[in-house]
Design a protein around this motif. Structure first.
Motif, short mmCIF file in Angstrom:
data_model
loop_
_atom_site.label_atom_id
_atom_site.label_comp_id
_atom_site.label_asym_id
_atom_site.label_seq_id
_atom_site.Cartn_x
_atom_site.Cartn_y
_atom_site.Cartn_z
N LYS A 201 44.09 -20.54 -6.70
CA LYS A 201 44.27 -20.29 -8.12
C LYS A 201 45.62 -20.80 -8.59
O LYS A 201 46.53 -21.01 -7.79
N GLU A 202 45.73 -20.97 -9.90
CA GLU A 202 47.00 -21.41 -10.47
C GLU A 202 47.99 -20.23 -10.52
O GLU A 202 47.59 -19.06 -10.55
N ARG A 203 49.25 -20.60 -10.55
CA ARG A 203 50.27 -19.58 -10.70
C ARG A 203 50.15 -18.95 -12.08
O ARG A 203 49.99 -19.65 -13.08
N GLU A 204 50.23 -17.63 -12.14
CA GLU A 204 50.11 -16.95 -13.42
C GLU A 204 51.29 -16.01 -13.65
O GLU A 204 51.86 -15.46 -12.71
N LYS B 119 56.20 -18.04 -19.67
CA LYS B 119 55.63 -19.27 -19.12
C LYS B 119 56.41 -19.77 -17.93
O LYS B 119 57.64 -19.80 -17.93
N GLN C 55 50.56 -16.10 -7.36
CA GLN C 55 49.60 -17.16 -7.09
C GLN C 55 48.71 -16.72 -5.94
O GLN C 55 49.18 -16.47 -4.83
N TRP D 34 56.86 -22.75 -16.92
CA TRP D 34 57.64 -23.97 -17.17
C TRP D 34 59.03 -23.66 -17.75
O TRP D 34 59.91 -24.52 -17.76
#
Length: 125
Positions: free
Chosen positions: A43-46, A108, A39, A110
């Motif tokens: 920015k979003e976590r990738e 992912k 991250q 999640w």
């Protein structure tokens, strides 16, 4: 208690290399998928890379393919991320993640319930 402890981050010049380590404890390491995420500020976590515990399959984000390599040492309960040819855009906090996944897909965020505290990687131009 599940624990994930990352190490190996730091400051490096563009084109340099770093190897991140994530030492795991509190679960059966062989049975868990392991992932690396990052991250950057604002920015979003990738997802960067992951390795499946089911078939050993690995995944890499397009932005790191050919430069980063994930590996898993079951004897040491440790997962590594070898990062070569680093670029300034690789600058981020890198997180290790783990979970028991019934699917070979592991890319992912999640999907993971366990996370390390993160390690900072800074690549200067």
């Amino acid at each position: 208690e599940v624990q994930l402890v990352e190490s190996g981050g730091g400051l490096v010049q563009a084109g340099g290399s770093l190897r991140l380590s994530c030492a795991a404890s509190g679960f059966t390491f062989d049975d868990y998928a392991m992932g690396w995420f990052r991250q950057a500020p604002g920015k979003e976590r990738e997802g960067v890379s992951c390795i499946s515990s089911i078939d050993g399959n690995t995944y890499y984000a397009d932005s790191v393919k050919g430069r980063f390599t994930i590996s898993k040492d079951n004897a040491k309960n440790t997962v590594y991320l070898q990062m070569n040819s680093l670029k300034p855009e690789d600058t981020a906090v890198y997180y290790c993640a783990a979970d028991f996944l019934s699917d070979t897909s592991c890319r992912k965020a999640w999907q993971y319930g366990y996370w390390g505290q993160g390690t900072q990687v800074t690549v200067s131009s």
